[in-house]
Design an enzyme around this catalytic site. Structure first.
Site, PDB file in Angstrom:
ATOM      1  NE  ARG A   4      -0.153   1.725   3.409  1.00 10.41           N
ATOM      2  CZ  ARG A   4       0.857   2.134   3.698  1.00 10.41           C
ATOM      3  NH1 ARG A   4       2.031   1.749   3.837  1.00 10.41           N
ATOM      4  NH2 ARG A   4       0.948   3.618   3.627  1.00 10.41           N
ATOM      5  N   GLY A   5       0.307   2.273   0.018  1.00  3.30           N
ATOM      6  CA  GLY A   5       1.043   3.652  -0.186  1.00  3.30           C
ATOM      7  C   GLY A   5       0.956   3.928  -1.735  1.00  3.30           C
ATOM      8  CB  ALA A   6       0.202   6.834  -3.839  1.00  5.06           C
ATOM      9  CD  GLN A  19      -3.409   2.689   6.735  1.00  2.00           C
ATOM     10  OE1 GLN A  19      -4.125   3.171   7.748  1.00  2.00           O
ATOM     11  NE2 GLN A  19      -3.920   2.459   5.616  1.00  2.00           N
ATOM     12  NE  ARG A  71      -6.234   0.855  -1.867  1.00  2.00           N
ATOM     13  CZ  ARG A  71      -5.547   1.411  -0.682  1.00  2.00           C
ATOM     14  NH1 ARG A  71      -4.268   1.350  -0.595  1.00  2.00           N
ATOM     15  NH2 ARG A  71      -6.079   2.110   0.234  1.00  2.00           N
ATOM     16  CG  ASN A 125      -2.098  11.419   2.622  1.00  2.00           C
ATOM     17  OD1 ASN A 125      -1.810  10.558   2.034  1.00  2.00           O
ATOM     18  ND2 ASN A 125      -1.847  11.908   3.925  1.00  2.00           N
ATOM     19  CE  LYS A 126      -5.343   5.509   4.580  1.00  6.58           C
ATOM     20  NZ  LYS A 126      -6.264   4.835   3.604  1.00  6.58           N
ATOM     21  CG  ASP A 132      -2.973   8.123  -1.670  1.00  9.78           C
ATOM     22  OD1 ASP A 132      -2.778   8.592  -0.223  1.00  9.78           O
ATOM     23  OD2 ASP A 132      -2.746   7.032  -1.606  1.00  9.78           O
TER      24      ASP A 132
HETATM   25  O1  MRU Z   1      -4.649   3.371   2.288  1.00  9.71           O
HETATM   26  P1  MRU Z   1      -3.121   3.330   2.228  1.00  9.71           P
HETATM   27  O2  MRU Z   1      -2.618   2.869   3.347  1.00  9.71           O
HETATM   28  O3  MRU Z   1      -2.612   2.916   0.895  1.00  9.71           O
HETATM   29  O4  MRU Z   1      -2.978   5.082   2.271  1.00  9.71           O
HETATM   30  C1  MRU Z   1      -1.896   5.662   2.081  1.00  9.71           C
HETATM   31  C2  MRU Z   1      -1.502   7.012   2.112  1.00  9.71           C
HETATM   32  O5  MRU Z   1      -2.741   7.626   2.461  1.00  9.71           O
HETATM   33  C3  MRU Z   1      -0.295   7.641   1.877  1.00  9.71           C
HETATM   34  O6  MRU Z   1      -0.232   8.868   2.863  1.00  9.71           O
HETATM   35  C4  MRU Z   1       0.043   7.912   0.583  1.00  9.71           C
HETATM   36  O7  MRU Z   1      -0.253   6.972  -0.101  1.00  9.71           O
HETATM   37  C5  MRU Z   1       1.495   8.538   0.252  1.00  9.71           C
HETATM   38  S1  MRU Z   1       2.511   7.065   0.450  1.00  9.71           S
HETATM   39  C6  MRU Z   1       4.167   7.884   0.360  1.00  9.71           C
END
Ligand code: MRU
Length: 354
Positions: A50-52, A204, A93, A255-256, A245
Site C-alpha cells: 500500500r501507499g501510492a 497505518q 484501488r 491523502n489518508k 495519493d
Molecule cells: O490506504 P493506504 O495505506 O494505501 O494510504 C496511504 C496514504 O494515504 C499515504 O499517505 C499516501 O499513499 C502517500 S505514501 C508515500
C-alpha cells in the site's frame, strides 16, 4: 537507512514479485510472493502492499506477471493480453494515481516495443517490460531521495513533526515521501521528535510508521487520531508532514482519511503543513480535488479493531479511505523537482516542468 525491502522482483522474466506483507506488521515480518496478476490484485486490495508510490511500482511489475501468462507467439496477441491485464489491475484501488500512471507507462512500453520490433520474440518483449518496471522502481528510489534532500530544511531542529498514515519506506521503493525529509534530517544529525497519528481504521500510523521510525532509532511518540488538536494547542508540534495519493492541478491533495482535519487544525494553530509527493502523484488532468475519486472501503474495518468487534451488529458504517486537503491549507508541496510554496496551478506546472 532502510533495513527491509518493501517490494522486489525476484528472478528473470518468469520471476515473481516479493512483497513485505504489511497486513501482518508489526506483529510479524513476513514476505509473500505474487506470481499472477490476480495475486497482486488481491495483495493491493487487501493492503499487503500500500501507499501510492509502492502500489505504482508494484503495478509496473504486475504487468511483468501478466507477461508470464502470454501463450501466443504473436506480438499483437501478447500486447492485447498486456493491455487487458493492465486494465484489470487498474481496478484494484481507485484513488492513488501512481497506479494508473505506472500501468499506462507499461502499456505504452509494450505497444512501442511491438511497433518498433515487429519480428521480435515474446521473450524480448518480456525482457523490455521487466527493464521498464525496474526503471520505475529505480526512479522511485531516486525520487524519495530527492524529496528527502529538498524537504529536510523543514524538519525543525530541536522541535517536533506530526505525521499521519504511513508515507515512509513501506509506502515506496525508497525511503518514503513524507518521512524522507525526516530520515534525511536524522542523517544530518538533527535532533527532533516525531508524533505519529494512529490512523484509524487500518492503523497505518501505529502499525507501520511507528514501527519504521522506532526501528530507525528516531524519537517517536504515538497518539490517537483525536489527540492531534490538543498536542498542537500545547505547542508541541512545529510542522506537519503528510504524503499524498493524488494531487489535482490546483494543488488540492488527496491523502489518508483524517489529513483534511489535520490541515485545518494546523492552520488554526499556525503550524506549517507540508505535503511530500513525487511528480507521479500529480494528476494535472483534474482541475481540482473535487474530481479525485475517493475509495470507499468495507464496513468491517470500522466495526472491528484488529479483528475484535467494537460496534453493535447491524450498525451502518461510512468508511472513505481518503479525503482531500484544499491547496489553501498547504504551506508547501515538496517534490523531487523542488518545492511548491503556497501551491497554485501555475507554480505546480513550473516546478514539474523544471
Ligand atoms: O490506504 P493506504 O495505506 O494505501 O494510504 C496511504 C496514504 O494515504 C499515504 O499517505 C499516501 O499513499 C502517500 S505514501 C508515500
Amino acid at each position: 537507512m532502510k533495513n527491509f525491502t518493501t517490494l522486489q522482483w525476484k528472478g528473470g522474466i518468469d520471476g515473481c514479485l516479493e512483497l513485505t506483507d504489511q497486513r501482518k506488521l508489526p506483529a510479524q515480518f513476513i514476505t509473500i510472493q505474487c506470481k499472477t496478476p490476480d495475486e497482486l490484485f488481491d495483495a493491493i486490495k487487501t493492503l499487503a502492499v500500500r501507499g501510492a508510490p509502492a502500489i505504482g511500482v508494484a503495478e509496473g511489475f504486475g504487468v511483468c506477471l501478466a507477461a508470464r501468462q502470454i501463450k501466443s507467439s504473436k506480438l499483437s496477441d501478447a500486447v492485447k493480453l498486456i493491455e487487458e491485464k493492465a486494465d484489470y489491475l487498474s481496478k484494484s484501488r481507485p484513488t492513488a494515481v501512481n497506479l494508473f500512471w505506472a500501468l499506462e507507462r507499461m502499456k505504452k512500453t509494450a505497444c512501442g516495443f511491438a511497433v518498433k520490433n515487429p519480428n521480435a520474440a515474446i521473450d524480448d518483449l518480456k525482457q523490455r517490460l521487466l527493464a521498464e518496471a525496474q526503471k520505475i522502481y529505480d526512479e522511485d528510489v531516486q525520487m524519495c531521495h530527492n524529496i528527502g534532500i529538498n524537504g529536510e530544511k523543514f524538519v525543525p531542529a530541536g522541535g517536533a513533526v506530526l505525521t499521519h498514515c504511513n508515507a515512509g519506506a513501506l509506502a515506496t521503493a525508497g525511503d518514503g515521501t513524507a518521512l524522507a525529509p525526516v530520515f534525511e534530517a536524522q542523517r544530518k544529525g538533527k535532533k527532533f521528535k516525531v508524533y505519529v497519528d494512529e490512523t484509524r481504521p487500518v492503523l497505518q500510523g501505529a502499525r507501520l510508521t511507528a514501527w519504521e521510525l522506532h526501528q530507525a532509532g528516531i524519537d517517536v511518540t504515538l497518539i490517537c487520531d483525536n489527540m492531534a488538536g490538543v498536542l498542537m494547542k500545547e505547542g508541541k508540534v512545529n510542522a506537519v508532514f503528510v504524503g499524498a495519493d493524488r494531487i489535482a492541478a490546483n494543488g488540492d491533495a488527496a491523502n489518508k482519511i483524517g489529513t483534511y482535519s489535520l490541515s485545518i487544525l494546523a492552520k488554526e494553530h499556525k503550524i506549517p503543513f507540508y505535503v511530500a509527493a513525487p511528480s507521479s502523484t500529480f494528476d494535472l488532468k483534474l482541475k481540482d480535488g473535487s474530481q479525485i475519486p475517493i475509495e470507499q472501503r468495507e464496513p468491517h474495518e470500522v466495526l472491528n479493531f484488529m479483528n475484535i468487534k467494537t460496534a453493535p451488529e447491524g450498525v451502518k458504517v461510512y468508511n472513505p479511505a481518503f479525503d482531500v486537503t484544499p491547496a489553501k491549507n498547504i504551506t508547501a508541496i515538496i517534490t523531487e523537482k523542488g518545492i511548491v510554496q503556497c501551491p497554485t496551478e501555475e507554480k505546480i506546472k513550473k516546478t514539474l516542468n523544471s
